[in-house]
Design a protein around this motif. Structure first.
Motif, PDB file in Angstrom:
ATOM      1  N   TYR A 287       0.763  12.844   0.545  1.00 15.71           N
ATOM      2  CA  TYR A 287       1.415  13.665   1.551  1.00 15.71           C
ATOM      3  C   TYR A 287       2.224  12.750   2.468  1.00 15.71           C
ATOM      4  CZ  TYR A 287      -2.215  16.825  -0.116  1.00 15.71           C
ATOM      5  OH  TYR A 287      -3.036  17.571  -0.909  1.00 15.71           O
ATOM      6  N   ARG A 288       3.496  13.050   2.642  1.00 13.60           N
ATOM      7  CA  ARG A 288       4.366  12.216   3.469  1.00 13.60           C
ATOM      8  C   ARG A 288       5.569  13.053   3.915  1.00 13.60           C
ATOM      9  NH1 ARG A 288       7.498   8.327  -0.926  1.00 13.60           N
ATOM     10  NH2 ARG A 288       8.139   9.993  -2.358  1.00 13.60           N
ATOM     11  N   ILE A 301       5.454   8.587   8.157  1.00 14.06           N
ATOM     12  CA  ILE A 301       4.061   9.009   8.005  1.00 14.06           C
ATOM     13  C   ILE A 301       3.830   9.260   6.528  1.00 14.06           C
ATOM     14  CG2 ILE A 301       3.784   9.893  10.341  1.00 14.06           C
ATOM     15  CD1 ILE A 301       4.250  12.691   9.259  1.00 14.06           C
ATOM     16  N   ASN A 302       2.707   8.718   6.019  1.00 12.35           N
ATOM     17  CA  ASN A 302       2.500   8.712   4.574  1.00 12.35           C
ATOM     18  C   ASN A 302       1.030   8.396   4.292  1.00 12.35           C
ATOM     19  OD1 ASN A 302       2.533   8.317   1.807  1.00 12.35           O
ATOM     20  ND2 ASN A 302       4.388   7.058   1.814  1.00 12.35           N
ATOM     21  N   THR A 303       0.359   9.287   3.589  1.00  7.08           N
ATOM     22  CA  THR A 303      -1.049   9.027   3.254  1.00  7.08           C
ATOM     23  C   THR A 303      -1.190   8.017   2.134  1.00  7.08           C
ATOM     24  OG1 THR A 303      -1.133  10.805   1.618  1.00  7.08           O
ATOM     25  CG2 THR A 303      -1.673  11.374   3.902  1.00  7.08           C
ATOM     26  N   GLY A 304      -0.119   7.800   1.385  1.00  3.43           N
ATOM     27  CA  GLY A 304      -0.247   7.033   0.152  1.00  3.43           C
ATOM     28  C   GLY A 304      -0.964   7.881  -0.901  1.00  3.43           C
ATOM     29  N   SER A 305      -0.962   7.459  -2.133  1.00  5.61           N
ATOM     30  CA  SER A 305      -1.606   8.218  -3.208  1.00  5.61           C
ATOM     31  C   SER A 305      -3.114   7.975  -3.189  1.00  5.61           C
ATOM     32  CB  SER A 305      -1.035   7.793  -4.559  1.00  5.61           C
ATOM     33  OG  SER A 305       0.338   8.114  -4.654  1.00  5.61           O
ATOM     34  N   VAL A 404      -5.443   7.299   6.967  1.00  6.81           N
ATOM     35  CA  VAL A 404      -4.575   7.206   8.142  1.00  6.81           C
ATOM     36  C   VAL A 404      -3.124   7.296   7.663  1.00  6.81           C
ATOM     37  CG1 VAL A 404      -3.922   5.856  10.164  1.00  6.81           C
ATOM     38  CG2 VAL A 404      -6.285   5.756   9.297  1.00  6.81           C
ATOM     39  N   GLY A 405      -2.616   8.509   7.668  1.00  2.00           N
ATOM     40  CA  GLY A 405      -1.224   8.718   7.268  1.00  2.00           C
ATOM     41  C   GLY A 405      -0.277   8.831   8.442  1.00  2.00           C
ATOM     42  N   GLY A 406      -0.823   8.995   9.663  1.00  2.00           N
ATOM     43  CA  GLY A 406       0.010   9.070  10.857  1.00  2.00           C
ATOM     44  C   GLY A 406       0.260  10.508  11.291  1.00  2.00           C
ATOM     45  N   ALA A 437       2.188   5.173  12.700  1.00  2.00           N
ATOM     46  CA  ALA A 437       3.244   5.119  11.696  1.00  2.00           C
ATOM     47  C   ALA A 437       2.939   4.020  10.684  1.00  2.00           C
ATOM     48  CB  ALA A 437       4.588   4.859  12.362  1.00  2.00           C
ATOM     49  N   VAL A 438       3.410   4.207   9.472  1.00  2.00           N
ATOM     50  CA  VAL A 438       3.100   3.242   8.405  1.00  2.00           C
ATOM     51  C   VAL A 438       3.941   1.976   8.530  1.00  2.00           C
ATOM     52  CG1 VAL A 438       2.331   5.013   6.799  1.00  2.00           C
ATOM     53  CG2 VAL A 438       4.738   4.358   6.828  1.00  2.00           C
TER      54      VAL A 438
END
Length: 461
Positions: A287-288, A301-305, A404-406, A437-438
């Motif tokens: 999710y981003r 903002i990005n959860t990553g996979s 932590v996706g922000g 933030a990432v």
């Protein structure tokens, strides 16, 4: 006639033969006989010529009769064709941005399409190292057809060429009977008022952040909806987007809307549920979200996979349209099930309001979603079109259960000039405020802001 001519010629010859011995001398007999022989030859030639002329006359009469029959047949064919044309059902042509052809019995056909052309500027903290400045893109360039077939059937096929390659948008067949509609094909599932409202009719260039972050998109499936009075019930089972097929993943979605009118005020209350089972081995989700505008590839903002077994979504939505004023708000929770780890729940939502500065104009609404704005005084008919101003607060939180996706807080403003029902210009400003933030700044700060100004030129038919 030919026989009488011959008899007269013989009689003349005989009469002359009897008269000669008594009236001519022997010396002239031979000359007279020669003249008679010549006359007989001429008479014979005349008779043959008469026979030939009679034969030609008979041929000409036969040809004339044949030509007359052909002309009569042609006249009958033309008359029959004229009668059939007069009895043929009329084809009606209506203009709805493009010609829509309607035939007897429920046939219809229309070519459709749209262009969204975006450009703007973005500004991020320099020390994040992210690329900002001017950007532009052909956001959408769609072309398709739609129509109806007798018996309650319909179809819609539309492809988007904005990315250089054709990408399927809507592609489905439908069946309607009263308030019931069945749809099979590539279509939107039932998540969010904002997502289901066409990009032609949104109040901002980009939809609310959670719709893109939680991967709302068209999917291949079968759905049904039923409308009765002020209630609309929708549901369906879906596989995946056509670009991701073949896939064993599937989802089940449902939505209920209550849309009463109080006088001239349109109200909207709705809710939706979503369940997706991720069957493929090693399934992951991510999710981003971009900083408002699509022409940038940056995502702060990005959860990553991360591995996931399923998704469960719950959405609430409300809206009101009262003359030139409108307001809308949504909240959406996305919970992800993971094996061996805590299940995170992410959240997104927005509230907005808008107002038309031009007299008599209002936001459109139809069948549980916002519809086209039709200026009361469009350009080209003595008016300036519809001018609308909007403000929105947009929130997205991608941090929970150790992920932590922000978070993103968006403060957005737009001015929309709708010249006609099929053309518009949009000017947007967005202030995005980030936490966690990432991309950190040079000092390690992950809480900072970004600014985006964007403009869209739009036409559809």
């Amino acid at each position: 006639m030919r026989k009488s001519i011959r008899i007269s010629a013989v009689a003349l010859a005989v009469s002359a033969g009897w008269a000669l011995p008594t009236q001519a001398s022997a010396a002239d007999a031979a000359s007279v006989q020669e003249e008679l022989a010549a006359m007989r030859a001429q008479m014979q030639a005349m008779a043959q010529r008469i026979d030939s002329l009679q034969a030609e006359l008979a041929t000409a009469q036969a040809q004339a009769e044949s030509a007359n029959q052909v002309a009569q047949a042609a006249t009958e064919t033309a008359t029959a064709a004229k009668t059939a044309a007069e009895k043929a059902p009329p084809v009606k042509v209506a203009w709805k941005g493009a010609p829509q052809f309607e035939g007897e019995g429920g046939w219809s056909f229309k070519v459709r399409g749209r262009l969204n052309i975006d450009a703007g500027f973005s500004d991020y903290p320099d020390s994040t190292g992210r690329q900002d400045g001017f950007g532009s893109e052909m956001r959408r360039a769609r072309l398709g057809v739609q129509g109806e077939i007798p018996g309650g059937f319909g179809y819609k096929v539309e492809a988007d060429f904005a990315g250089g390659d054709a990408e399927m948008a809507d592609a489905y067949v439908s069946y309607e009977d009263g308030g019931l509609e069945l749809v099979v094909g590539h279509q939107n599932n039932f998540q969010s008022l904002e997502e289901l409202t066409s990009s032609l009719n949104t109040s901002f260039i980009e939809r609310a952040a959670f719709t893109d972050a939680f991967n709302f998109e068209r999917r291949l499936g079968v759905s049904a909806q039923y409308k009765t009075g002020d209630f609309l019930v929708q549901g369906g089972a879906f596989s995946d987007n056509m670009n991701d097929l073949p896939s064993r993943d599937f989802s089940v979605d449902g939505r209920v809307v209550y849309m009463p009118k109080l006088g001239n005020t349109q109200l909207h209350f709705g809710g939706s549920v979503h369940y997706a089972k991720l069957v493929e081995d090693g399934s992951t989700v991510r999710y981003r979200q971009r900083p408002f505008e699509h022409f940038t590839g940056e995502r702060f903002i990005n959860t990553g996979s991360f591995g996931a077994d399923s998704e469960r979504g719950l959405g609430l939505e409300s809206a009101v349209i009262a003359g030139p004023f409108h307001a809308a708000g949504e909240a959406y929770w996305q919970k992800v099930s993971r094996s061996g780890f805590a299940d995170p729940t992410f959240f997104g939502g927005y509230v907005e309001m808008g107002y038309f500065l031009t007299q008599g104009d209002s936001r459109g609404y139809k069948n549980g979603k916002f519809d086209r704005v039709k200026p009361t005084h469009p350009v080209g008919k003595g008016g300036i079109g519809a001018i609308q101003v909007n403000a929105r607060y947009d929130y997205l939180d991608l941090t929970d259960a150790g992920i932590v996706g922000g978070t993103q807080n968006g403060y957005e403003f737009s001015v929309i000039w709708t010249q006609t029902a099929y053309t518009r210009l949009m000017l947007n400003y967005a202030r995005l405020q980030y936490d966690d933030a990432v991309y950190p700044t040079a000092s390690g700060d992950t809480s900072y802001g970004a600014n985006v100004v964007a403009m869209r030129a739009q036409i559809d038919f």
